[in-house]
Design an enzyme around this catalytic site. Structure first.
Site, PDB file in Angstrom:
ATOM      1  N   GLU A   1       2.644   3.284 -43.841  1.00 12.17           N
ATOM      2  CA  GLU A   1       2.223   4.140 -43.079  1.00 12.17           C
ATOM      3  C   GLU A   1       3.060   3.713 -41.822  1.00 12.17           C
ATOM      4  O   GLU A   1       2.463   3.407 -40.626  1.00 12.17           O
ATOM      5  CB  GLU A   1       0.807   4.159 -42.815  1.00 12.17           C
ATOM      6  CG  GLU A   1      -0.227   4.542 -43.917  1.00 12.17           C
ATOM      7  CD  GLU A   1      -1.663   4.634 -43.490  1.00 12.17           C
ATOM      8  OE1 GLU A   1      -2.316   4.072 -42.753  1.00 12.17           O
ATOM      9  OE2 GLU A   1      -2.310   5.567 -44.282  1.00 12.17           O
TER      10      GLU A   1
ATOM     11  N   GLU B   1      -1.975   6.558 -51.764  1.00  6.21           N
ATOM     12  CA  GLU B   1      -3.454   6.291 -51.192  1.00  6.21           C
ATOM     13  C   GLU B   1      -3.992   7.693 -51.070  1.00  6.21           C
ATOM     14  O   GLU B   1      -3.738   8.477 -50.281  1.00  6.21           O
ATOM     15  CB  GLU B   1      -3.314   5.624 -49.864  1.00  6.21           C
ATOM     16  CG  GLU B   1      -3.089   4.307 -49.769  1.00  6.21           C
ATOM     17  CD  GLU B   1      -3.282   3.760 -48.250  1.00  6.21           C
ATOM     18  OE1 GLU B   1      -4.093   4.169 -47.552  1.00  6.21           O
ATOM     19  OE2 GLU B   1      -2.543   2.708 -48.006  1.00  6.21           O
TER      20      GLU B   1
HETATM   21  C1  BGP Z   1      -4.765   3.610 -44.615  1.00  4.41           C
HETATM   22  C2  BGP Z   1      -4.354   2.214 -44.768  1.00  4.41           C
HETATM   23  C3  BGP Z   1      -4.992   1.357 -45.872  1.00  4.41           C
HETATM   24  C4  BGP Z   1      -6.436   1.575 -45.765  1.00  4.41           C
HETATM   25  C5  BGP Z   1      -6.798   3.047 -45.626  1.00  4.41           C
HETATM   26  C6  BGP Z   1      -8.254   3.458 -45.452  1.00  4.41           C
HETATM   27  O1  BGP Z   1      -4.478   3.763 -43.182  1.00  4.41           O
HETATM   28  O2  BGP Z   1      -2.861   2.035 -45.298  1.00  4.41           O
HETATM   29  O3  BGP Z   1      -4.700   0.036 -45.239  1.00  4.41           O
HETATM   30  O4  BGP Z   1      -7.233   0.890 -45.197  1.00  4.41           O
HETATM   31  O5  BGP Z   1      -6.298   3.859 -44.595  1.00  4.41           O
HETATM   32  O6  BGP Z   1      -8.737   3.378 -44.163  1.00  4.41           O
HETATM   33  P1  BGP Z   1     -10.024   2.544 -43.588  1.00  4.41           P
HETATM   34  O7  BGP Z   1      -9.832   1.307 -44.445  1.00  4.41           O
HETATM   35  O8  BGP Z   1      -9.721   2.215 -42.358  1.00  4.41           O
HETATM   36  O9  BGP Z   1     -11.156   3.101 -44.126  1.00  4.41           O
END
Ligand code: BGP
Length: 478
Positions: free
Chosen positions: A179, A373
């Site tokens: 990201e 993701e």
């Molecule tokens: C993205 C990241 C991850 C992950 C995901 C979910 O931004 O790459 O590391 O955590 O989001 O976000 P969160 O864990 O804040 O719910």
């Protein structure tokens, strides 16, 4: 015949700092995330690190986390049982270079990943390796301010070369920075940035972004030298920005907001700073320092594929009054879209937005995409018989995967889909365990209590069937 190709890479995704634990084992150094607490306490050091990063907190969720460092064999066996073709994970930079500045890698850290690769090979699971998932060594942040300093580029390149040399016959797909656009939204974890009072934060963020972009090209160059078969991808926190109304001014506002994220991929995929940055940088009073050779590097070493996370679309208006309603449910502020539902954490749920986003990215770059993701963060209840009926997660994934298949049918070239947090892990934004994404449950709460025992959720069996049918059951609407 399914719409998805036979070699479609179904799987799951995790990040070292959110699942490995063992934060000081075998010589590992501290990462920025190891300084962050959980829940409400997390907000201050995350968004105002200059004043709070060195406070002592009662609990640090990354320190033990779900302890995948010691559970990886059982976890990978469960991934294999689900039929995973691919597993996206990150290598922890401070596990390999504890302070970032060592000349040689930490052999004990590398041995852990040797064992992880052995396990994946046992089940013929393709590794998708993120080189930097919010894991800048804390020592680099403390001493030189992380990615604000050009020297970090050199330290990062040395780390990436060491890892790519070691695994040159074991990995094909590499992602340079997770990201990458997050450096503008959560600058501490995105770039190891801590601002000084009164400085032009945009200048610092965009210069750090330039360093990351140059680093990404340098690592792509290294990849070409080490093994020409390597495939290097960028990674974008995506989510198309929609105009709030069909007023032309709103449309223009949406275009500009979208450019904020596409800027990074425009450089990584096309190889040069897009012309719209002239006006943008003038307005923000940003002046990027290019070193001799930077332009050529960016131009000559572009990425092979575009990977991205997708959780939600966004909505903006050109009207400052309307924009007062902006809500920051996640790292991105957005107006509330009346057509969409929200998760328990206020993230808007927009499966069609995934199809929109995929079409937009593919139209813009014409390179293969990879959804690395996507998923639903939700509270799960364990029933007395031990079962976990996460039908809401199945519904979420089903709707997104259906739209993904439609996008492929639209003509988008897609390498694979890895479900975020395929096993429950620590949330990046909140540090909570209770914000669960997994198809596998882990017995651990927000204060670190629990046995860390693993348990299959209902979604485990559902996803297994999806993979086994290569998505065909979704095409049939099952
Ligand atoms: C993205 C990241 C991850 C992950 C995901 C979910 O931004 O790459 O590391 O955590 O989001 O976000 P969160 O864990 O804040 O719910």
């Amino acid at each position: 015949m399914t719409i998805l190709s036979d070699d479609f890479l179904w799987g799951g995704a995790t990040a070292a700092n959110q699942c490995e634990g063992a934060y000081q084992a075998d010589g590992k150094g501290l990462s920025i995330v190891d300084k962050l607490p959980a829940a409400e306490e997390r907000v201050k050091p995350l968004f105002d690190p200059g004043h709070h990063i060195n406070e002592t907190f009662s609990y640090y969720p990354s320190h033990q986390s779900i302890d995948m460092y010691h559970h990886y064999q059982g976890d990978i066996a469960l991934f294999a049982e689900m039929g995973f073709k691919a597993y996206r994970f990150s290598i922890s930079w401070p596990r390999i270079f504890p302070t970032g500045t060592e000349e040689e890698p930490n052999e004990e850290g590398l041995k852990f990943y040797d064992r992880l690769f052995d396990e994946l090979e046992k089940y013929h699971i393709e590794p998708i390796v993120t080189l930097n998932h919010f894991d800048t060594p804390y020592a680099l942040v403390e001493t030189i301010g992380g990615w604000r300093d050009r020297a970090t580029v050199i330290h990062y390149e040395r780390y990436c070369r060491a890892v790519m040399e070691r695994y040159k016959d074991r990995v094909k797909y590499w992602l340079t920075h997770n990201e990458i656009n997050m450096v503008l939204h959560i600058p501490l974890i995105g770039g190891g940035l801590i601002f000084q009072d009164g400085e032009n934060q945009n200048q610092v963020m965009y210069q750090a972004a330039h360093h990351q972009l140059v680093a990404s090209s340098l690592v792509t160059k290294a990849a070409r030298e080490i093994n020409p078969a390597f495939q290097v991808g960028c990674m974008l926190a995506s989510g198309e920005v929609y105009p709030n109304t069909c007023h032309p001014d709103d449309m223009m506002a949406a275009i500009e907001k979208n450019r904020e994220q596409y800027f990074f991929i425009d450089v990584q995929s096309r190889g040069f700073y897009p012309s719209y940055t002239r006006k943008l940088f003038r307005e923000l009073d940003v002046n990027i320092h290019f070193e001799p050779g930077d332009k050529e590097l960016l131009q000559n070493y572009t990425v092979d594929f575009i990977s991205f996370s997708y959780y939600a679309s966004r909505l903006v208006s050109a009207d400052p009054l309307v924009n007062q309603q902006l809500q920051s449910g996640n790292a991105f502020a957005s107006l509330q879209n009346p057509y969409l539902e929200q998760t328990e954490w206020g993230w808007q749920i927009d499966p069609v937005g995934l199809r929109v986003t995929m079409n937009q990215i593919y139209d813009r770059y014409q390179k293969p995409l990879f959804i690395v993701e996507n998923g639903l963060g939700a509270i799960d209840e364990v029933n007395v018989d031990g079962s976990i009926n996460d039908d809401y997660r199945i519904t979420y994934m089903k709707r997104h995967l259906e739209e993904m298949i439609k996008a492929v049918d639209d003509g988008v070239e897609l390498l694979g889909y890895t479900a975020w947090g395929c096993i429950d892990l620590v949330s990046n934004s909140t540090g909570q365990m209770s914000k669960r994404y997994g198809l596998i449950y882990v017995d651990l709460d927000d204060e670190g209590n629990g046995t860390r025992a693993r348990r299959k959720k209902k979604s485990f069996d559902w996803y297994k069937e999806v993979i086994a049918s290569n998505g065909e059951i979704l095409e049939r609407g099952v």
